[in-house]
Motif scaffolding. Structure first.
Motif, PDB file in Angstrom:
ATOM      1  N   LEU A   1       0.857  -1.182   0.000  1.00  0.00           N
ATOM      2  CA  LEU A   1       0.000   0.000   0.000  1.00  0.00           C
ATOM      3  C   LEU A   1       0.892   1.230   0.000  1.00  0.00           C
ATOM      4  CD1 LEU A   1      -2.834   1.267   0.224  1.00  0.00           C
ATOM      5  CD2 LEU A   1      -2.612   1.104   2.696  1.00  0.00           C
ATOM      6  N   ASN A   2       0.866   1.960  -1.100  1.00  0.00           N
ATOM      7  CA  ASN A   2       1.670   3.160  -1.211  1.00  0.00           C
ATOM      8  C   ASN A   2       0.864   4.191  -1.989  1.00  0.00           C
ATOM      9  OD1 ASN A   2       3.556   5.142  -2.257  1.00  0.00           O
ATOM     10  ND2 ASN A   2       5.164   3.797  -1.485  1.00  0.00           N
TER      11      ASN A   2
ATOM     12  N   ILE B   1      -8.751 -12.073  -8.009  1.00  0.00           N
ATOM     13  CA  ILE B   1      -8.830 -11.215  -6.819  1.00  0.00           C
ATOM     14  C   ILE B   1     -10.237 -11.275  -6.231  1.00  0.00           C
ATOM     15  CG2 ILE B   1      -8.753  -8.822  -6.000  1.00  0.00           C
ATOM     16  CD1 ILE B   1      -6.564  -8.382  -8.238  1.00  0.00           C
ATOM     17  N   SER B   2     -11.239 -11.181  -7.100  1.00  0.00           N
ATOM     18  CA  SER B   2     -12.632 -11.233  -6.642  1.00  0.00           C
ATOM     19  C   SER B   2     -12.971 -12.555  -5.968  1.00  0.00           C
ATOM     20  CB  SER B   2     -13.585 -10.999  -7.819  1.00  0.00           C
ATOM     21  OG  SER B   2     -13.420  -9.704  -8.333  1.00  0.00           O
ATOM     22  N   ARG B   3     -12.322 -13.634  -6.411  1.00  0.00           N
ATOM     23  CA  ARG B   3     -12.543 -14.965  -5.810  1.00  0.00           C
ATOM     24  C   ARG B   3     -11.634 -15.192  -4.611  1.00  0.00           C
ATOM     25  NH1 ARG B   3     -12.047 -16.369 -11.290  1.00  0.00           N
ATOM     26  NH2 ARG B   3     -10.023 -17.313 -10.812  1.00  0.00           N
TER      27      ARG B   3
ATOM     28  N   GLU C   1      -8.011   1.011 -11.233  1.00  0.00           N
ATOM     29  CA  GLU C   1      -7.503   0.637  -9.911  1.00  0.00           C
ATOM     30  C   GLU C   1      -6.613  -0.593  -9.986  1.00  0.00           C
ATOM     31  OE1 GLU C   1      -7.417   2.590  -7.529  1.00  0.00           O
ATOM     32  OE2 GLU C   1      -8.954   3.988  -8.176  1.00  0.00           O
ATOM     33  N   PHE C   2      -6.910  -1.503 -10.894  1.00  0.00           N
ATOM     34  CA  PHE C   2      -6.040  -2.656 -11.057  1.00  0.00           C
ATOM     35  C   PHE C   2      -4.636  -2.204 -11.460  1.00  0.00           C
ATOM     36  CE2 PHE C   2      -3.860  -5.895 -13.448  1.00  0.00           C
ATOM     37  CZ  PHE C   2      -3.934  -6.974 -12.578  1.00  0.00           C
ATOM     38  N   PHE C   3      -4.561  -1.310 -12.421  1.00  0.00           N
ATOM     39  CA  PHE C   3      -3.262  -0.808 -12.865  1.00  0.00           C
ATOM     40  C   PHE C   3      -2.527  -0.123 -11.709  1.00  0.00           C
ATOM     41  CE2 PHE C   3      -0.971   2.612 -15.476  1.00  0.00           C
ATOM     42  CZ  PHE C   3       0.162   1.830 -15.660  1.00  0.00           C
ATOM     43  N   ALA C   4      -3.224   0.716 -10.963  1.00  0.00           N
ATOM     44  CA  ALA C   4      -2.589   1.454  -9.865  1.00  0.00           C
ATOM     45  C   ALA C   4      -2.168   0.524  -8.724  1.00  0.00           C
ATOM     46  CB  ALA C   4      -3.535   2.538  -9.349  1.00  0.00           C
ATOM     47  N   VAL C   5      -3.055  -0.352  -8.294  1.00  0.00           N
ATOM     48  CA  VAL C   5      -2.757  -1.229  -7.156  1.00  0.00           C
ATOM     49  C   VAL C   5      -1.684  -2.257  -7.523  1.00  0.00           C
ATOM     50  CG1 VAL C   5      -3.729  -2.989  -5.609  1.00  0.00           C
ATOM     51  CG2 VAL C   5      -5.000  -0.874  -6.047  1.00  0.00           C
ATOM     52  N   SER C   6      -1.760  -2.812  -8.712  1.00  0.00           N
ATOM     53  CA  SER C   6      -0.718  -3.766  -9.103  1.00  0.00           C
ATOM     54  C   SER C   6       0.625  -3.052  -9.268  1.00  0.00           C
ATOM     55  CB  SER C   6      -1.107  -4.535 -10.368  1.00  0.00           C
ATOM     56  OG  SER C   6      -1.269  -3.686 -11.474  1.00  0.00           O
ATOM     57  N   SER C   7       0.609  -1.777  -9.625  1.00  0.00           N
ATOM     58  CA  SER C   7       1.852  -1.003  -9.696  1.00  0.00           C
ATOM     59  C   SER C   7       2.435  -0.778  -8.307  1.00  0.00           C
ATOM     60  CB  SER C   7       1.612   0.335 -10.389  1.00  0.00           C
ATOM     61  OG  SER C   7       1.253   0.143 -11.742  1.00  0.00           O
ATOM     62  N   GLU C   8       1.577  -0.569  -7.314  1.00  0.00           N
ATOM     63  CA  GLU C   8       2.058  -0.466  -5.934  1.00  0.00           C
ATOM     64  C   GLU C   8       2.806  -1.739  -5.555  1.00  0.00           C
ATOM     65  OE1 GLU C   8      -0.720   1.203  -2.836  1.00  0.00           O
ATOM     66  OE2 GLU C   8      -2.107   1.016  -4.532  1.00  0.00           O
ATOM     67  N   TYR C   9       2.223  -2.876  -5.871  1.00  0.00           N
ATOM     68  CA  TYR C   9       2.837  -4.173  -5.585  1.00  0.00           C
ATOM     69  C   TYR C   9       4.166  -4.284  -6.339  1.00  0.00           C
ATOM     70  CZ  TYR C   9       2.548  -9.350  -4.880  1.00  0.00           C
ATOM     71  OH  TYR C   9       2.751 -10.658  -4.526  1.00  0.00           O
TER      72      TYR C   9
ATOM     73  N   ASP D   1      -3.010 -12.554  -4.074  1.00  0.00           N
ATOM     74  CA  ASP D   1      -2.500 -11.739  -2.973  1.00  0.00           C
ATOM     75  C   ASP D   1      -2.438 -10.258  -3.342  1.00  0.00           C
ATOM     76  OD1 ASP D   1      -0.387 -12.096  -4.768  1.00  0.00           O
ATOM     77  OD2 ASP D   1       1.120 -11.970  -3.192  1.00  0.00           O
ATOM     78  N   ILE D   2      -2.918  -9.910  -4.522  1.00  0.00           N
ATOM     79  CA  ILE D   2      -3.026  -8.493  -4.878  1.00  0.00           C
ATOM     80  C   ILE D   2      -4.218  -7.923  -4.108  1.00  0.00           C
ATOM     81  CG2 ILE D   2      -3.446  -6.834  -6.742  1.00  0.00           C
ATOM     82  CD1 ILE D   2      -2.057  -8.802  -8.647  1.00  0.00           C
ATOM     83  N   ARG D   3      -4.015  -6.721  -3.535  1.00  0.00           N
ATOM     84  CA  ARG D   3      -5.078  -6.114  -2.708  1.00  0.00           C
ATOM     85  C   ARG D   3      -6.421  -6.114  -3.433  1.00  0.00           C
ATOM     86  NH1 ARG D   3      -5.415  -0.918  -1.421  1.00  0.00           N
ATOM     87  NH2 ARG D   3      -3.814  -0.208  -2.851  1.00  0.00           N
ATOM     88  N   SER D   4      -7.473  -6.395  -2.691  1.00  0.00           N
ATOM     89  CA  SER D   4      -8.816  -6.542  -3.255  1.00  0.00           C
ATOM     90  C   SER D   4      -9.312  -5.288  -3.972  1.00  0.00           C
ATOM     91  CB  SER D   4      -9.812  -6.956  -2.175  1.00  0.00           C
ATOM     92  OG  SER D   4      -9.895  -5.968  -1.173  1.00  0.00           O
ATOM     93  N   TYR D   5      -8.807  -4.121  -3.596  1.00  0.00           N
ATOM     94  CA  TYR D   5      -9.245  -2.890  -4.254  1.00  0.00           C
ATOM     95  C   TYR D   5      -8.909  -2.894  -5.742  1.00  0.00           C
ATOM     96  CZ  TYR D   5     -10.553   1.998  -4.665  1.00  0.00           C
ATOM     97  OH  TYR D   5     -11.177   3.163  -5.033  1.00  0.00           O
TER      98      TYR D   5
END
Length: 122
Positions: free
Chosen positions: A19-20, A64-66, A81-89, A70-74
């Motif tokens: 989370l960043n 993720i929905s299922r 949001e997938f692009f942004a959250v997976s980039s955080e990871y 381990d990628i954040r559910s958001y």
């Protein structure tokens, strides 16, 4: 872009929670370069990479929905949001992402490290 100091400090201090807020919001700005915040980094990827990205993204969003990722559910909220959250990871835990999500890692590496493109195609 307006960010809170507390959120920025948290993202810098804790490199294990993926989370960043700074990375997340900056990636939204990168996504917007082509005129739309849609999770399709057209300005960052070659045209030949867009189709693979469009293939891997919904598959992982479903996982993720299922609760099979381990990628954040958001990240399952929408493509942006997938692009942004997976980039955080990608930036906070690159080795882990490379091991657990090699296709996503490869695509994000092409986005953020275009000089490495030839190495990844091998």
């Amino acid at each position: 872009m307006i960010l809170s100091r507390k959120a920025l400090h948290h993202g810098i201090k804790n490199d294990t929670d993926q989370l960043n807020r700074g990375i997340d919001e900056f990636v939204h700005l990168l996504d917007k370069i082509d005129g739309a915040v849609d999770g399709l980094p057209d300005a960052l990827l070659d045209n030949s990479c867009i189709i693979p990205w469009l293939h891997v993204m919904p598959q992982e969003m479903e996982a993720i929905s299922r609760d099979e990722s381990d990628i954040r559910s958001y990240a399952a909220t929408d493509q942006a949001e997938f692009f942004a959250v997976s980039s955080e990871y990608f930036f906070s835990r690159p080795q882990l992402m490379r091991r657990r999500h090699p296709e996503i890692y490869k695509m994000l590496n092409l986005c953020f490290n275009p000089q490495k493109k030839k190495k990844l195609k091998s």
